[in-house]
Design an enzyme around this catalytic site. Structure first.
Site, short mmCIF file in Angstrom:
data_model
loop_
_atom_site.label_atom_id
_atom_site.label_comp_id
_atom_site.label_asym_id
_atom_site.label_seq_id
_atom_site.Cartn_x
_atom_site.Cartn_y
_atom_site.Cartn_z
N HIS A 1 0.84 -1.19 0.00
CA HIS A 1 0.00 0.00 0.00
C HIS A 1 0.88 1.24 0.00
O HIS A 1 1.96 1.23 0.58
CB HIS A 1 -0.93 0.02 1.23
CG HIS A 1 -2.06 0.96 1.05
ND1 HIS A 1 -1.97 2.29 1.38
CD2 HIS A 1 -3.29 0.77 0.53
CE1 HIS A 1 -3.11 2.87 1.07
NE2 HIS A 1 -3.93 1.98 0.56
N ASP B 1 -8.14 -4.88 -1.04
CA ASP B 1 -8.59 -5.65 -2.19
C ASP B 1 -8.43 -7.15 -2.01
O ASP B 1 -9.09 -7.93 -2.69
CB ASP B 1 -7.84 -5.21 -3.46
CG ASP B 1 -8.23 -3.81 -3.85
OD1 ASP B 1 -9.44 -3.59 -4.00
OD2 ASP B 1 -7.35 -2.95 -3.99
C1 COA Z 1 -0.21 -0.45 -3.98
C2 COA Z 1 1.19 -0.23 -4.52
C3 COA Z 1 1.10 0.43 -5.90
C4 COA Z 1 1.92 0.67 -3.52
O1 COA Z 1 3.07 1.04 -4.08
P1 COA Z 1 4.35 1.63 -3.26
O2 COA Z 1 4.09 1.82 -1.83
O3 COA Z 1 4.76 2.78 -4.02
O4 COA Z 1 5.32 0.48 -3.31
P2 COA Z 1 6.23 0.12 -4.53
O5 COA Z 1 5.39 -0.28 -5.68
O6 COA Z 1 7.23 1.21 -4.76
O7 COA Z 1 6.98 -1.13 -3.92
C5 COA Z 1 7.95 -1.09 -2.88
C6 COA Z 1 8.64 -2.44 -2.84
O8 COA Z 1 7.70 -3.44 -2.44
C7 COA Z 1 7.48 -4.36 -3.49
N1 COA Z 1 6.07 -4.60 -3.60
C8 COA Z 1 5.08 -3.68 -3.38
N2 COA Z 1 3.89 -4.25 -3.59
C9 COA Z 1 4.15 -5.52 -3.93
C10 COA Z 1 3.32 -6.59 -4.27
N3 COA Z 1 1.99 -6.45 -4.30
N4 COA Z 1 3.88 -7.77 -4.59
C11 COA Z 1 5.22 -7.92 -4.56
N5 COA Z 1 6.06 -6.93 -4.24
C12 COA Z 1 5.53 -5.75 -3.94
C13 COA Z 1 8.00 -3.68 -4.75
O9 COA Z 1 8.37 -4.57 -5.73
C14 COA Z 1 9.13 -2.87 -4.21
O10 COA Z 1 10.20 -3.73 -3.99
P3 COA Z 1 11.70 -3.26 -4.32
O11 COA Z 1 11.95 -2.10 -3.41
O12 COA Z 1 12.50 -4.47 -4.05
O13 COA Z 1 11.66 -2.84 -5.76
C15 COA Z 1 1.93 -1.57 -4.65
O14 COA Z 1 2.09 -2.14 -3.38
C16 COA Z 1 1.25 -2.53 -5.59
O15 COA Z 1 1.44 -2.43 -6.81
N6 COA Z 1 0.44 -3.48 -5.06
C17 COA Z 1 -0.28 -4.40 -5.89
C18 COA Z 1 -1.57 -3.78 -6.44
C19 COA Z 1 -2.62 -3.59 -5.40
O16 COA Z 1 -2.90 -4.48 -4.60
N7 COA Z 1 -3.24 -2.40 -5.43
C20 COA Z 1 -4.31 -2.06 -4.52
C21 COA Z 1 -3.88 -1.01 -3.55
S1 COA Z 1 -5.10 -0.73 -2.32
#
Ligand code: COA
Length: 392
Positions: A277, A328
């Site tokens: 998140h 979700d």
């Molecule tokens: C929600 C989301 C966009 C938040 O993004 P964020 O806080 O900016 O986190 P990031 O996308 O920059 O990820 C940070 C790290 O955690 C990892 N990570 C984050 N969410 C992940 C997931 N769902 N599965 C695997 N790894 C994940 C990333 O790969 C990253 O790892 P790294 O530093 O080794 O590259 C992201 O967690 C995501 O894409 N989740 C899946 C989609 C989802 O469930 N969305 C609904 C949100 S309510």
């Protein structure tokens, strides 16, 4: 070949610096909702107008929560009855819109249809060109009443059936389930969906709400603002994640395949939908509720397969990535247990979030400032125009 300046100009030092994804940037003041997600908390907090989400999920209803989001206080009995009466009164769609929907390609995704029909509703809105505060509140109410109808009407129309009309006296949750199936839902199903709608109603400046506020801040109309929000909700990194979670559960198929499946995905640096998140660095309080709802629904159906697979995925994700699931993750197995078709999961999110989106749009109008951030320019500078004949 064109040439680029090797050195940035002297003014570059004063140029704005990008905050990737606007993380931790405070874009505006709001008194609607706040999210507290500090890593040192055992669980994050979600607060609507000063009320904790657990308190509201326990005691409130979607209609009451909607009133709270719009007006800032819980309603009196008379105010709540009035809101429910008005929502019921506006649970209708223009015949012309239904006709239009019949011409849509039958394979159109429900979210594409929702975005298109919300936009189209503006054309038949009785206050189309009225942007007074009263008219905007009325549009917020109408859209909140119409959203469940748009979703369920499309579900009927796409299989060649007539949309089911709601019955008198139904709550939003009951009307939705009734219009979806043509059958009276059980009280447990109604209350489960009602709680899910409360949990999804608002979430501060999430991507879709921000999109709505950016549009509203140009003083565009309510329907345009909500159309922007729906567009943003479609993406799998936002609302689209709940549908993606059920795809994952179906693809995995059984509990013994969870571990290798998740490990393969993580080793391939793929994301697992329903985890992580942008704000919560601890447990998402909505997931805590939805996990329990998913378990109860599974138990009452005598089928805990997806619940148990989900628990196992949680364990693997915590062990491997230290990541918690988000709203979700368990809404997927909960909605599946409620009999909601998979491609309606994100539309159900919208049926709830319309309350928060409209609250934010109204708040934006009330004290408006155009939202216009800057970009950190990383492109080339000082290039000289070359005639088309000279270009390689
Ligand atoms: C929600 C989301 C966009 C938040 O993004 P964020 O806080 O900016 O986190 P990031 O996308 O920059 O990820 C940070 C790290 O955690 C990892 N990570 C984050 N969410 C992940 C997931 N769902 N599965 C695997 N790894 C994940 C990333 O790969 C990253 O790892 P790294 O530093 O080794 O590259 C992201 O967690 C995501 O894409 N989740 C899946 C989609 C989802 O469930 N969305 C609904 C949100 S309510």
């Amino acid at each position: 070949m064109t040439t680029a300046a090797k050195e940035p100009p002297a003014t570059a030092a004063a140029a704005p610096v990008a905050h990737e994804g606007l993380r931790d940037v405070v874009a505006l003041e709001s008194s609607i909702c706040t999210v507290i997600g500090d890593a040192n908390l055992p669980e994050g907090r979600l607060i609507y107008r000063g009320y904790d989400i657990h308190d509201l999920a326990e005691h409130s209803t979607f209609e009451e929560t909607t009133y709270l989001l719009w007006h800032g206080n819980l309603p009196t009995r008379a105010q709540l009855d009035d809101l429910k009466r008005q929502l019921e009164q506006h649970r209708r769609l223009p015949d012309q819109l239904i006709e239009l929907m019949r011409r849509f390609p039958k394979e159109a995704t429900p979210m594409d249809v929702l975005r298109t029909t919300v936009s189209a509703l503006q054309l038949w809105d009785s206050q189309e060109n009225d942007d007074t505060d009263a008219a905007n509140h009325a549009k917020a109410l109408r859209l909140t009443a119409q959203m469940p109808m748009l979703v369920t009407a499309w579900d009927s129309i796409r299989v060649g059936k007539e949309p089911v009309a709601p019955k008198v006296g139904q709550s939003t949750a009951r009307a939705f389930l009734y219009m979806l199936t043509g059958q009276e839902p059980t009280d447990v199903a109604e209350r489960t969906l009602d709680i899910a709608l409360i949990l999804h109603a608002d979430h501060e400046l999430n991507a879709s709400t921000f999109a709505a506020r950016v549009t509203a801040a140009t003083l565009a109309d309510v329907h345009s603002s909500i159309t922007s929000a729906i567009g943003a909700l479609i993406g799998p990194l936002h609302g689209g994640a709940n549908e993606a979670v059920l795809h994952t559960l179906k693809e995995i198929g059984s509990i013994d395949r969870v571990e290798p499946y998740i490990m393969n995905k993580l080793n391939a640096h793929e994301k697992i939908m329903g985890f992580g998140h942008a704000v919560y660095r601890t447990r998402d309080p909505r997931a805590t509720r939805l996990r329990e709802m998913s378990r109860q629904l599974g138990e009452s159906r005598g089928d805990l397969k997806y619940y148990e697979m989900s628990r196992k995925i949680e364990d693997v994700m915590m062990r491997e990535k230290g990541l918690n699931c988000n709203v979700d993750f368990y809404s997927a197995s909960a909605y599946d247990a409620l009999g909601v078709p998979m491609d309606l999961f994100t539309p159900v999110f919208a049926v709830s979030r319309i309350s928060g989106w409209t609250a934010h749009v109204l708040e934006q109008y009330a004290d408006n400032k155009l939202i216009r951030p800057r970009a950190q320019y990383v492109g080339q500078r000082d290039r000289k125009y070359t005639s088309i004949e000279q270009r390689a």
